[in-house]
Design an enzyme around this catalytic site. Structure first.
Site, short mmCIF file in Angstrom:
data_model
loop_
_atom_site.label_atom_id
_atom_site.label_comp_id
_atom_site.label_asym_id
_atom_site.label_seq_id
_atom_site.Cartn_x
_atom_site.Cartn_y
_atom_site.Cartn_z
N SER A 55 0.80 -1.22 0.00
CA SER A 55 0.00 0.00 0.00
C SER A 55 0.83 1.27 0.00
O SER A 55 0.27 2.37 -0.16
CB SER A 55 -0.94 0.02 1.21
N LYS A 58 0.34 3.52 -2.88
CA LYS A 58 -0.82 4.41 -2.93
C LYS A 58 -0.38 5.89 -2.94
O LYS A 58 -1.15 6.77 -3.35
CB LYS A 58 -1.75 4.15 -1.76
N SER A 115 -6.54 3.43 3.94
CA SER A 115 -5.81 2.64 2.95
C SER A 115 -6.77 1.90 2.01
O SER A 115 -6.54 0.74 1.64
CB SER A 115 -4.86 1.64 3.63
#
Length: 383
Positions: A55, A58, A115
């Protein structure tokens, strides 16, 4: 002819700390620590190796969204639709469904705090039509930003063999988000967010550094079975900001401990010092066929460095320039470089410019120069 002059420069200010700056033996499989204030790399371990970022990638999706905000393609109040594909994303989620119309503001908070993989797909489809098209845009933008160790296959960091980032690239990206988008950077420090009351138990930001009292205000955690536990963190203490990127830790607890220890190490083992201030004359250079024989070389800008806390009050530096200089010379023209040598660290440099303008010489300076050249040749022959 390239001329190099070695000199010793005094460090301004008083050293505040007493412990030696030892290399940090991190448990992370890859790590990168940057003093963002001066651009000094304090630690690099497998930092150029492309790894699964989970993540943490991101941050690139957020960069693309922030650029769309800056360009006026969207506003914080722009609403995006939610596809079935976005709704069905697994892992971390905002719990979006097809009837929702989240705003850009909602989606930023959903990505940063929760997230949300679903939020990333919504952004990708909203900006580029499809997630595949968005990933291609991410790759093109990464190349333009100098992120040479990154390839993107999706918007969320979902496991994919083609989805990779280096720790150095993540630091480049973090530096950009901090420097280029201060109006949006505050979202990274938000402690909690709950879209429409759908996740009251999962509303808290997963960045453990935010509640440790180390000055942390961002950025993003990541975890998959392949990547392990990772973190892109940033903290401010006094006039300094550091960025810490780690990956490959074995647990949330280990990630939190390693992140905190690295931030403390960066602030306590190093100190920022002023080496030279703008306009300081450091040397003079000879001029060929000029109205004046010499010109001063001055620092184009202030130069501060981060050095180990117990370094001596002086550092070694080199002034590098071509000699002799050819007239005419404009005031402020770069004619050299000051290179500061730091023990066990990267060199730091600042341009040196002409202190004043020097015109091309007339008849008498030319005669004088010709006589000097002839005299040197005669002396060489006699020797």
């Amino acid at each position: 002819m390239r001329y190099i002059k070695t000199l010793v420069l005094a460090l301004a200010g008083t050293v505040l700390l007493t412990s030696a700056a030892q290399a940090f033996d991190t448990r992370a499989t890859a790590a990168y620590v940057l003093d963002q204030t001066t651009g000094t790399v304090l630690l690099s371990k497998n930092a150029d190796t492309p790894l699964p970022p989970a993540s943490m990638s991101k941050l690139m999706t957020l960069n693309m969204l922030f650029e769309a905000l800056r360009d006026g393609r969207v506003t914080l109040d722009t609403e995006f639709s939610v596809s079935t594909r976005a709704k069905n994303m697994g892992g971390s989620t905002m719990f979006l469904n097809e009837t929702d119309r989240p705003t850009v503001r909602d989606l930023i908070q959903g990505i940063v705090v929760l997230s949300g993989n679903d939020a990333c797909v919504v952004v990708a489809e909203g900006l580029a039509g499809t997630e595949d098209a968005f990933a291609r845009s991410m790759n093109e933008r990464a190349k333009a930003l100098g992120m040479t160790g990154s390839t993107f296959a999706n918007a969320s960091g979902w496991p994919n063999p083609a989805h990779r980032m280096s720790m150095k690239d993540l630091a480049i990206l973090a530096d950009r988000l901090i420097s280029e988008f201060p109006e949006y950077y505050g979202y990274f420090g938000e402690a909690e967010y709950d879209y429409d009351g759908r996740a009251p138990q999962n509303r808290f930001n997963r960045n453990p550094l935010l509640k440790m009292g180390v000055g942390a205000d961002g950025l993003k955690t990541g975890h998959t079975a392949e990547a392990g536990y990772g973190l892109v963190g940033s903290a401010v203490q006094g006039a300094r900001r550091v960025i810490v990127v780690i990956s490959g830790l074995n647990s949330e607890a280990e990630r939190a401990q390693e992140g905190e220890q690295l931030i403390n190490w960066a602030f306590r083992q190093f100190v920022q010092k002023t080496v030279v201030t703008k306009g300081t004359r450091l040397t003079e250079a000879d001029i060929w066929l000029g109205a004046e024989r010499r010109v001063g070389l001055v620092a184009e800008q202030d130069l501060s460095v981060v050095v180990p806390a117990t370094i001596q009050d002086q550092v070694q530096a080199e002034i590098v320039y071509e000699t002799p200089l050819s007239a005419p010379i404009a005031e402020g023209q770069q004619i050299g470089t000051l290179v500061v040598k730091l023990p066990d660290m990267q060199d730091v440099s600042v341009p040196l410019v002409a202190e004043r303008a020097v015109a091309k010489g007339g008849f008498l300076p030319r005669i004088r120069t010709a006589a000097e050249v002839l005299l040197r040749r005669l002396q060489a022959q006699a020797g």
